[in-house]
Motif scaffolding. Structure first.
Motif, PDB file in Angstrom:
ATOM      1  N   LYS A 169       4.207 -10.157  -0.483  1.00 35.22           N
ATOM      2  CA  LYS A 169       5.606  -9.747  -0.581  1.00 35.22           C
ATOM      3  C   LYS A 169       6.416 -10.721  -1.427  1.00 35.22           C
ATOM      4  O   LYS A 169       7.497 -10.373  -1.909  1.00 35.22           O
TER       5      LYS A 169
ATOM      6  N   ALA B 167      -4.418  -2.548   5.865  1.00 36.02           N
ATOM      7  CA  ALA B 167      -3.335  -2.964   6.754  1.00 36.02           C
ATOM      8  C   ALA B 167      -2.240  -3.700   5.972  1.00 36.02           C
ATOM      9  O   ALA B 167      -1.052  -3.529   6.244  1.00 36.02           O
ATOM     10  N   THR B 168      -2.646  -4.504   4.991  1.00 32.28           N
ATOM     11  CA  THR B 168      -1.666  -5.202   4.159  1.00 32.28           C
ATOM     12  C   THR B 168      -0.798  -4.209   3.389  1.00 32.28           C
ATOM     13  O   THR B 168       0.430  -4.367   3.304  1.00 32.28           O
TER      14      THR B 168
ATOM     15  N   SER C  13       9.946   1.363   1.326  1.00 28.36           N
ATOM     16  CA  SER C  13       9.332   2.090   2.450  1.00 28.36           C
ATOM     17  C   SER C  13       9.962   3.466   2.602  1.00 28.36           C
ATOM     18  O   SER C  13      11.174   3.588   2.820  1.00 28.36           O
TER      19      SER C  13
ATOM     20  N   VAL D  88      -4.215 -10.585   7.982  1.00 30.75           N
ATOM     21  CA  VAL D  88      -3.348  -9.561   7.380  1.00 30.75           C
ATOM     22  C   VAL D  88      -1.919 -10.063   7.273  1.00 30.75           C
ATOM     23  O   VAL D  88      -1.250  -9.883   6.240  1.00 30.75           O
ATOM     24  N   ASP D  89      -1.427 -10.715   8.311  1.00 31.02           N
ATOM     25  CA  ASP D  89      -0.051 -11.222   8.288  1.00 31.02           C
ATOM     26  C   ASP D  89       0.135 -12.278   7.197  1.00 31.02           C
ATOM     27  O   ASP D  89       1.168 -12.308   6.517  1.00 31.02           O
TER      28      ASP D  89
ATOM     29  N   THR E  91       0.036 -10.398   3.784  1.00 32.45           N
ATOM     30  CA  THR E  91       1.264  -9.630   3.605  1.00 32.45           C
ATOM     31  C   THR E  91       2.432 -10.539   3.245  1.00 32.45           C
ATOM     32  O   THR E  91       3.201 -10.248   2.314  1.00 32.45           O
TER      33      THR E  91
ATOM     34  N   GLN F 269       1.657  -2.472   5.658  1.00 30.52           N
ATOM     35  CA  GLN F 269       2.763  -3.379   5.964  1.00 30.52           C
ATOM     36  C   GLN F 269       3.781  -3.430   4.825  1.00 30.52           C
ATOM     37  O   GLN F 269       4.937  -3.787   5.032  1.00 30.52           O
ATOM     38  N   GLN F 270       3.352  -3.068   3.623  1.00 36.13           N
ATOM     39  CA  GLN F 270       4.253  -3.111   2.470  1.00 36.13           C
ATOM     40  C   GLN F 270       4.796  -1.735   2.085  1.00 36.13           C
ATOM     41  O   GLN F 270       5.266  -1.539   0.961  1.00 36.13           O
TER      42      GLN F 270
END
Length: 313
Positions: A66, A217-218, A297, A58-59, A62, A221-222
């Motif tokens: 991005k 999850a991605t 966000s 996921v990290d 992401t 995170q965004q």
């Protein structure tokens, strides 16, 4: 039988005979249902063992998304269809452009509905499909294969790695071949299937859960959610419009449907923008600038407004 290929297949966990379902063909319908569901119960613990690898994946996704990169799922048969399914569900759920999540399947789009079984043996076909979408080093390629040894998927990961892409694999066997070409290997070993070798069952279910987690999850995170609310959904029908109203009602329980309808109209149907405008009291254009400054966000924008209120006080 001393055949290397047969022996390799025989060694896979997904090809073993399940001792718990040896007589499933003699079971009553109720017993059969319970046997199949009991096997499914075992899946989540197996996935939990891969939590760290999934988080690492996921990290990576992401980070690259991005920066404008894409996530490409690629697989054959059931695995390919699950990748196509997850990719196709992200745009309406999170209002991302359709080309940010891409699902590729051995045999092309025709294989989504009709099996093209021999297509999985061609590693060069996967490479051609990746070239067709102009794969670049900022993309992430996620190869999916229950066996962990499908030539089509191996070819995809080899090509992706050769041009500098980060690579992930999702499989259901330990120390699989795909792991050799992957920056992160997610190996959810769910054990023998209720029907030996039928990886559309537990293996497929585990893959679906893992892909759900990767994409969701991605997107979280965004900034695509506010808490667990889908503030970036695309209200393309009546049900989703009503869901938009419900979401705004959970964020602003003191306000009315009429206020929500008015805000959504000014925000051109965007729940996130409508909520941001209601909180800031600013126009759509002014609020878009603020959201951009807050990494899109809603959580960060609300915190910014709250800190401003405190400073004013």
């Amino acid at each position: 039988m001393n055949d290397p290929e047969i022996n390799l297949l025989r060694s896979l966990e997904t090809e073993q005979q399940n001792p718990r379902t040896m007589t499933i063909d003699k079971a009553s319908t109720l017993e059969m249902v319970k046997l199949l569901n009991e096997e499914n119960r075992r899946i989540t613990d197996d996935i939990d063992e891969q939590a760290e690898n999934i988080a690492n994946a996921v990290d990576i996704i992401t980070f690259h998304m991005k920066r404008g990169g894409r996530l490409i799922y690629i697989g054959a048969g059931t695995s390919g269809r699950l990748g196509v399914l997850d990719a196709s569900e992200c745009p309406p759920t999170f209002s991302v452009a359709p080309d940010r999540f891409i699902g590729l399947i051995a045999g092309g789009d025709a294989a989504i509905r009709d099996a093209v079984e021999d297509a999985e043996d061609d590693p060069y076909a996967a490479q051609a499909q990746l070239r067709d979408i102009a794969l670049c080093g900022n993309d992430v390629v996620c190869g999916i294969a229950a066996s962990g040894r499908t030539p089509y998927v191996i070819g995809a990961l080899q090509y992706a790695a050769s041009i500098g892409c980060k690579t992930i694999c999702v499989s259901n066997n330990k120390n699989c071949q795909l792991a050799e070409y992957s920056d992160v290997a997610i190996e959810a070993v769910v054990g023998p299937e209720a029907l030996s070798g039928s990886t559309r069952l537990k293996a497929g279910t585990a893959q679906k859960i893992i892909l759900n987690i990767l994409s969701t999850a991605t997107m979280i995170q965004q900034g695509k959610t506010y808490g667990n609310l889908m503030v970036d959904l695309s209200a393309s029908n009546r049900k989703l419009h009503d869901r938009s109203i419900l979401i705004l009602g959970k964020i602003f329980p003191e306000k009315t449907r009429e206020e929500f309808e008015a805000a959504l109209e000014k925000a051109n149907g965007s729940v996130k923008l409508a909520a941001a405008m209601m909180r800031t009291g600013k126009s759509a254009e002014e609020t878009k600038v603020l959201l951009s400054q807050c990494d899109d966000s809603l959580r960060k924008l609300f915190e910014l407004v709250l800190s401003g209120d405190r400073n004013d006080a």
